[in-house]
Design a protein around this motif. Sequence first.
Motif, PDB file in Angstrom:
ATOM      1  N   TRP A 112       0.839  -1.212   0.000  1.00 14.78           N
ATOM      2  CA  TRP A 112       0.000   0.000   0.000  1.00 14.78           C
ATOM      3  C   TRP A 112       0.879   1.269   0.000  1.00 14.78           C
ATOM      4  O   TRP A 112       0.649   2.192  -0.777  1.00 14.78           O
ATOM      5  N   VAL A 113       1.915   1.268   0.859  1.00 18.55           N
ATOM      6  CA  VAL A 113       2.820   2.428   0.936  1.00 18.55           C
ATOM      7  C   VAL A 113       3.543   2.634  -0.394  1.00 18.55           C
ATOM      8  O   VAL A 113       3.769   3.769  -0.827  1.00 18.55           O
ATOM      9  N   ALA A 114       3.881   1.512  -1.059  1.00 21.19           N
ATOM     10  CA  ALA A 114       4.675   1.596  -2.286  1.00 21.19           C
ATOM     11  C   ALA A 114       3.832   1.916  -3.527  1.00 21.19           C
ATOM     12  O   ALA A 114       4.392   2.210  -4.589  1.00 21.19           O
ATOM     13  N   ALA A 115       2.508   1.869  -3.391  1.00 18.42           N
ATOM     14  CA  ALA A 115       1.650   2.209  -4.545  1.00 18.42           C
ATOM     15  C   ALA A 115       1.995   3.628  -4.997  1.00 18.42           C
ATOM     16  O   ALA A 115       2.154   4.514  -4.148  1.00 18.42           O
ATOM     17  N   PRO A 116       2.141   3.872  -6.309  1.00 17.10           N
ATOM     18  CA  PRO A 116       2.679   5.163  -6.779  1.00 17.10           C
ATOM     19  C   PRO A 116       2.011   6.393  -6.173  1.00 17.10           C
ATOM     20  O   PRO A 116       2.697   7.293  -5.687  1.00 17.10           O
ATOM     21  N   LEU A 117       0.680   6.428  -6.162  1.00 10.80           N
ATOM     22  CA  LEU A 117       0.000   7.637  -5.665  1.00 10.80           C
ATOM     23  C   LEU A 117       0.191   7.827  -4.162  1.00 10.80           C
ATOM     24  O   LEU A 117       0.398   8.941  -3.684  1.00 10.80           O
ATOM     25  N   VAL A 118       0.113   6.711  -3.405  1.00  9.35           N
ATOM     26  CA  VAL A 118       0.301   6.802  -1.946  1.00  9.35           C
ATOM     27  C   VAL A 118       1.742   7.216  -1.642  1.00  9.35           C
ATOM     28  O   VAL A 118       1.984   8.096  -0.800  1.00  9.35           O
TER      29      VAL A 118
END
Lengths: 230, 121
Positions: B46-52
């Motif tokens: 989740w942290v590594a998702a581009p937008l986040v």
Amino acid sequence: MKIRVYRFNPERDTKPRMQSFEVATRPGMMLREALLDIRALDESFGFRHSCGEGVCGSDGMNVNGVNCLACITPLADLTEPVEVRPLPGRPVIRDLIVDMSQFYLQYKAVQPYLIRKEPLPEQEIPQTPAERDRLDGLYECILCGCCSTACPSFWWNPDKFHGPAALLQAWRFLADSRDQATDERLDALDGPYKLFRCHSIMNCVAVCPKELNPTKAIGHIKELMLEKAV
Amino acid sequence: MSRQAAGLKAWIIQRLSAVYIVLFGSYLAIQLVFAPPASQAEFVAWVAAPLVALGLLLYIPLLLLHAWVGIRDVLIDYIKPYELRVGVLSFFALLLLGSGVWAIQAVLVARAMLSGPGITG
């Protein structure tokens, strides 16, 4: 009515004390009249007063923890025992009389007068009704000092922070269509202390006997500064 | 902070950063309260998702700048001796800077883990 007043004579006393008096009240009686009755009982009791109708701003004091003008504070509105102390944060000269020099120096620092770069005209400088309306809520200040001495930022930095009363007047001249020193005034107000010590605590608004709003005026100065900066 | 940044700039930095902190902070709180990740792997993803990750990389310095202006204000108000004030300001500057570097590297490590061979353990 029981009234406790702050007593301190720096020439004689080592520390301040509270002294109680019983005052016979009359209908419609204001605190100033009660203090005059106390002075009739003890002529060494000192407090400033003059006009008696909330115009001169001489009798600012702290009553039951709130700054106010004694001459327009009805006794009927006060909870007993009434505790009357000098305006907070200022050096006491005697009893309720405080040294307001620093307050006036801050007022002087904002150059509370019109500054014109063009030669002064022979006649008065006209304003539109809308331009004149911008001064409402600003020019009415009587410099009683209730606001600045209720402001924690002024308590901590009275030598550097202009305080609400002076800043209200700073905006009064910035808002005046006849003044021509806007940039100089704004430049003089920048920096961390003179204007930006205001944290919108709003004690000034709560205590102003003329119901003025220095916090709003300070907000207008910040907006104008931003407008000129971008 | 330059003399110019001391007044108006500090004030505007605090106001603008506050807007982003409220918006992104609300998103973080809602996400973590209503859809918390079930495992560390899910959290890293989740942290590594581009937008986040982008949001966090913006959030961290803005949060630290906001905190710096606030702490500086409190210290200017309450600490008068110059040496003590400089000392305490330096302590908080280092603390905030260290926290920022640590938080940003955590986001970057999460990105690296996601694009790497996979998460183990």
